[in-house]
Write a protein that holds these residues in place. Structure first.
Motif, PDB file in Angstrom:
ATOM      1  N   ASN A 195      15.288   0.618  11.978  1.00  0.00           N
ATOM      2  CA  ASN A 195      14.208  -0.064  12.500  1.00  0.00           C
ATOM      3  C   ASN A 195      12.768   0.348  11.801  1.00  0.00           C
ATOM      4  O   ASN A 195      11.858  -0.433  11.792  1.00  0.00           O
ATOM      5  CB  ASN A 195      13.864   0.093  13.931  1.00  0.00           C
ATOM      6  N   ALA A 196      13.047   1.894  11.509  1.00  0.00           N
ATOM      7  CA  ALA A 196      11.884   2.424  10.587  1.00  0.00           C
ATOM      8  C   ALA A 196      11.526   1.544   9.356  1.00  0.00           C
ATOM      9  O   ALA A 196      10.248   1.160   9.064  1.00  0.00           O
ATOM     10  CB  ALA A 196      11.858   3.800  10.469  1.00  0.00           C
ATOM     11  N   LEU A 197      12.825   1.184   8.676  1.00  0.00           N
ATOM     12  CA  LEU A 197      12.421   0.742   7.470  1.00  0.00           C
ATOM     13  C   LEU A 197      11.993  -0.810   7.535  1.00  0.00           C
ATOM     14  O   LEU A 197      11.270  -1.468   6.833  1.00  0.00           O
ATOM     15  CB  LEU A 197      13.876   0.584   6.607  1.00  0.00           C
ATOM     16  N   ALA A 198      12.743  -1.451   8.854  1.00  0.00           N
ATOM     17  CA  ALA A 198      12.287  -2.749   8.849  1.00  0.00           C
ATOM     18  C   ALA A 198      10.872  -2.871   9.238  1.00  0.00           C
ATOM     19  O   ALA A 198      10.232  -3.971   8.776  1.00  0.00           O
ATOM     20  CB  ALA A 198      13.263  -3.399  10.152  1.00  0.00           C
ATOM     21  N   GLY A 199      10.230  -2.042   9.996  1.00  0.00           N
ATOM     22  CA  GLY A 199       8.772  -2.035  10.535  1.00  0.00           C
ATOM     23  C   GLY A 199       8.110  -1.846   9.041  1.00  0.00           C
ATOM     24  O   GLY A 199       7.101  -2.888   8.854  1.00  0.00           O
ATOM     25  N   PHE A 200       8.402  -1.202   8.073  1.00  0.00           N
ATOM     26  CA  PHE A 200       7.854  -1.004   7.008  1.00  0.00           C
ATOM     27  C   PHE A 200       7.866  -2.135   6.248  1.00  0.00           C
ATOM     28  O   PHE A 200       6.911  -2.748   5.476  1.00  0.00           O
ATOM     29  CB  PHE A 200       8.395   0.223   6.167  1.00  0.00           C
ATOM     30  N   ARG A 201       9.160  -2.871   6.103  1.00  0.00           N
ATOM     31  CA  ARG A 201       9.256  -4.057   5.480  1.00  0.00           C
ATOM     32  C   ARG A 201       8.394  -5.321   6.076  1.00  0.00           C
ATOM     33  O   ARG A 201       8.011  -6.180   5.529  1.00  0.00           O
ATOM     34  CB  ARG A 201      10.760  -4.574   5.417  1.00  0.00           C
ATOM     35  N   GLY A 202       7.948  -5.064   7.559  1.00  0.00           N
ATOM     36  CA  GLY A 202       7.246  -6.007   8.246  1.00  0.00           C
ATOM     37  C   GLY A 202       5.696  -5.742   7.871  1.00  0.00           C
ATOM     38  O   GLY A 202       4.851  -6.653   8.189  1.00  0.00           O
TER      39      GLY A 202
ATOM     40  N   LYS B  17       0.838  -1.134  -0.037  1.00  0.00           N
ATOM     41  CA  LYS B  17       0.113  -0.053   0.152  1.00  0.00           C
ATOM     42  C   LYS B  17       0.929   1.229   0.070  1.00  0.00           C
ATOM     43  O   LYS B  17       2.147   1.097   0.120  1.00  0.00           O
ATOM     44  CB  LYS B  17      -1.075   0.103   1.233  1.00  0.00           C
ATOM     45  N   PRO B  18       0.149   2.407  -0.141  1.00  0.00           N
ATOM     46  CA  PRO B  18       1.018   3.789  -0.069  1.00  0.00           C
ATOM     47  C   PRO B  18       1.893   3.735   1.181  1.00  0.00           C
ATOM     48  O   PRO B  18       1.123   3.396   2.427  1.00  0.00           O
ATOM     49  CB  PRO B  18       0.144   4.823  -0.379  1.00  0.00           C
ATOM     50  N   VAL B  19       2.813   4.519   1.130  1.00  0.00           N
ATOM     51  CA  VAL B  19       3.741   4.815   2.340  1.00  0.00           C
ATOM     52  C   VAL B  19       3.656   6.159   2.808  1.00  0.00           C
ATOM     53  O   VAL B  19       3.588   7.028   2.077  1.00  0.00           O
ATOM     54  CB  VAL B  19       5.327   4.450   2.023  1.00  0.00           C
ATOM     55  N   PHE B  20       3.060   6.308   4.260  1.00  0.00           N
ATOM     56  CA  PHE B  20       2.525   7.663   4.711  1.00  0.00           C
ATOM     57  C   PHE B  20       3.626   8.057   5.427  1.00  0.00           C
ATOM     58  O   PHE B  20       3.994   7.258   6.517  1.00  0.00           O
ATOM     59  CB  PHE B  20       1.342   7.476   5.624  1.00  0.00           C
ATOM     60  N   ILE B  21       4.247   9.257   5.516  1.00  0.00           N
ATOM     61  CA  ILE B  21       5.291   9.739   6.345  1.00  0.00           C
ATOM     62  C   ILE B  21       4.552  10.780   7.313  1.00  0.00           C
ATOM     63  O   ILE B  21       3.861  11.615   7.017  1.00  0.00           O
ATOM     64  CB  ILE B  21       6.318  10.537   5.739  1.00  0.00           C
ATOM     65  N   GLY B  22       4.796  10.323   8.447  1.00  0.00           N
ATOM     66  CA  GLY B  22       4.066  11.470   9.697  1.00  0.00           C
ATOM     67  C   GLY B  22       5.413  12.133  10.246  1.00  0.00           C
ATOM     68  O   GLY B  22       6.612  11.266  10.300  1.00  0.00           O
ATOM     69  N   ASP B  23       5.259  13.146  10.536  1.00  0.00           N
ATOM     70  CA  ASP B  23       6.450  13.868  11.247  1.00  0.00           C
ATOM     71  C   ASP B  23       6.061  14.503  12.782  1.00  0.00           C
ATOM     72  O   ASP B  23       4.825  14.976  12.779  1.00  0.00           O
ATOM     73  CB  ASP B  23       6.810  15.000  10.366  1.00  0.00           C
ATOM     74  N   THR B  24       6.840  13.782  13.823  1.00  0.00           N
ATOM     75  CA  THR B  24       6.573  14.118  14.997  1.00  0.00           C
ATOM     76  C   THR B  24       7.706  15.207  15.711  1.00  0.00           C
ATOM     77  O   THR B  24       7.653  15.399  16.817  1.00  0.00           O
ATOM     78  CB  THR B  24       6.336  12.921  16.043  1.00  0.00           C
ATOM     79  N   THR B  25       8.141  15.815  14.754  1.00  0.00           N
ATOM     80  CA  THR B  25       9.189  17.045  15.467  1.00  0.00           C
ATOM     81  C   THR B  25       8.500  18.074  16.455  1.00  0.00           C
ATOM     82  O   THR B  25       9.281  18.267  17.566  1.00  0.00           O
ATOM     83  CB  THR B  25       9.657  18.022  14.109  1.00  0.00           C
ATOM     84  N   LEU B  26       7.307  18.359  16.372  1.00  0.00           N
ATOM     85  CA  LEU B  26       6.402  19.102  17.122  1.00  0.00           C
ATOM     86  C   LEU B  26       6.038  18.421  18.342  1.00  0.00           C
ATOM     87  O   LEU B  26       5.627  19.330  19.091  1.00  0.00           O
ATOM     88  CB  LEU B  26       5.350  20.011  16.348  1.00  0.00           C
TER      89      LEU B  26
END
Ligand SMILES: CC(=O)SCCNC(=O)CCNC(=O)[C@H](O)C(C)(C)COP(=O)(O)OP(=O)(O)OC[C@H]1O[C@@H](n2cnc3c(N)ncnc32)[C@H](O)[C@@H]1OP(=O)(O)O
Ligand SMILES: O=C(O)CCC(=O)C(=O)O
Length: 381
Positions: free
Chosen positions: A210-217, A7-16
């Motif tokens: 780990n972020a990429l591994a989560g995506f691969r999972g 499915k499409p990959v969504f990028i969230g940002d939590t800098t704030l």
């Protein structure tokens, strides 16, 4: 390598939110607006923008972000408590992360409750949020240390009660990428048709991996922060995740990567956490080449020593004269300041460049190069 996502990959940002939780970091309301605008303009899909339960001031800066009318979805962090969610609603927010403690150590020692209580807390808080028409991400704090079957039960309850996704948090940054992939894959298989987000911390320097591994999972949402800012050693860095997806996995998430270095500088300044020159992807010097073999290679074809062109992230390339320079690099450094050199002249200058660089413990500036060149002409006279 091309990794076609299901499915499409969504990028969230939590800098704030997580970024500002870095001990000692504070963004002003004006800085939050500038950061949010830039992240939105570059195409980041979702911004976790604060914690309304913190009080009036935080709520008013979140309200100001809502009023910007950005394209990115704004989401807030909430404990799974009705007053927290109410505080979010009062800011005009329409998407909430409702956070549960999911590991036994947190359930028993932090909130002093039981697994059954957490399940009931989820039903209550989620029911309330959905009755108010909110988009809901259920956050599993410390999911990486939690019992997988308990996580599966929580995800099932979340799905059945209308949650929109589950956030798998490696809160302490303790996983290796192989285990991350396995755990996320087990959960996405146990509760199919339910989106998972991966939120990784960098305590062992593994957050991006780990972020990429989560995506691969099987995770389709990836949580990031600019410069990897965040609690303790930080989070998965936005710029690293986006470029690693693009370069290592062949996935373009639709973010304008040319703006990555500008947002990195903005957040570096606003957070008062300067960006190291060698910071992956956005460091000011990651496209500087001094070593003879490297400078020569890059001058022949940049792809020999650059994984992507610097312009792709808003940076530029530098050929630098210093202790490790070779002839071709030196010729190029002089060419850039308008002094054409023959190979013989460059060879003669090499030893002087090396010793000058050792004296100043750094690269030579144009005035240093001119001075050395003058010694060459004097010697010839
Ligand atoms: C892993 C993460 O990053 S989670 C995000 C954490 N972010 C922050 O803490 C930053 C903002 N936090 C704050 O402003 C405050 O901590 C507040 C407003 C949330 C709460 O403030 P206070 O009421 O003064 O409580 P305090 O901060 O001392 O302790 C946290 C309380 O939340 C409770 N809590 C923690 N997580 C949860 C949860 N998921 N669900 C319910 N309660 C929770 C704790 O048990 C504790 O309550 P207790 O005092 O009854 O034991
Ligand atoms: O509860 C969440 O959704 C996120 C909490 C968090 O930042 C973390 O666990 O690292």
């Amino acid at each position: 390598m091309n990794v076609l996502p299901a499915k499409p990959v969504f990028i969230g940002d939590t800098t704030l939110r997580d970024g500002e939780q870095t001990a000692g970091v504070v963004f002003s309301a004006k800085e939050k607006i500038a950061i949010a605008r830039k992240l939105d303009a570059m195409g980041v899909h979702e911004l976790e923008c604060g914690i309304p339960a913190m009080g009036k001031e935080e709520r008013s800066s979140i309200r100001a972000l809502v009023d910007l009318g950005l394209s990115a979805r704004l989401i807030t962090w909430n404990r799974a408590l009705i007053p927290d969610i109410d505080a979010s609603i009062s800011c005009g927010i329409t998407a909430v992360d409702i956070s549960l403690c999911v590991s036994d150590i947190m359930i028993e020692n932090k909130i002093n409750k039981s697994r059954e209580w957490v399940k009931e807390q989820l039903r209550r808080a989620l029911g309330f949020a959905k009755s108010r028409g909110l988009y809901v991400c259920v956050g599993g704090e410390d999911a990486s240390r939690a019992d997988l079957s308990f996580l599966g039960e929580l995800m099932q309850i979340a799905k059945e009660n209308g949650a929109d996704r589950f956030r798998f948090c490696d809160t302490l940054g303790i996983l290796d990428p192989f285990t991350m992939q396995e755990k996320v894959a087990a959960l996405t298989a146990a509760v199919p048709q339910f989106d998972v987000e991966v939120h990784a911390h960098n305590d062992l320097g593994l957050a991006t991996a780990n972020a990429l591994a989560g995506f691969r999972g099987g995770a389709s949402y990836i949580s990031t922060t600019v410069n990897g800012l965040g609690e303790r050693a930080g989070n998965a860095a936005l710029e690293e995740v986006v470029m690693a997806l693009k370069v290592a996995c062949g996935i373009d998430v639709g973010i304008d990567t040319r703006r990555l270095s500008a947002i990195s500088r903005l957040v570096g300044k606003a957070s008062n956490r300067g960006v190291p020159a060698w910071k992956a992807v956005v460091g000011e010097r990651v496209f500087s080449h001094e070593s003879g073999v490297h400078a020569d290679g890059v001058l022949k074809n940049p792809a020999i020593y650059e994984v992507f062109p610097p312009e792709e992230v808003g940076l530029s390339r530098h050929i630098v004269a210093g202790k490790h320079s070779g002839t071709n690099g030196i010729v190029e450094c002089y060419r850039q300041i308008g002094i054409p050199l023959s190979i013989e002249e460059a060879q003669k200058l090499m030893a002087r460049v090396r010793s000058a660089s050792q004296l100043i413990k750094g690269p030579l500036q144009p005035q240093d190069l001119i001075r050395l060149h003058e010694t060459l002409t004097l010697a010839a006279a």
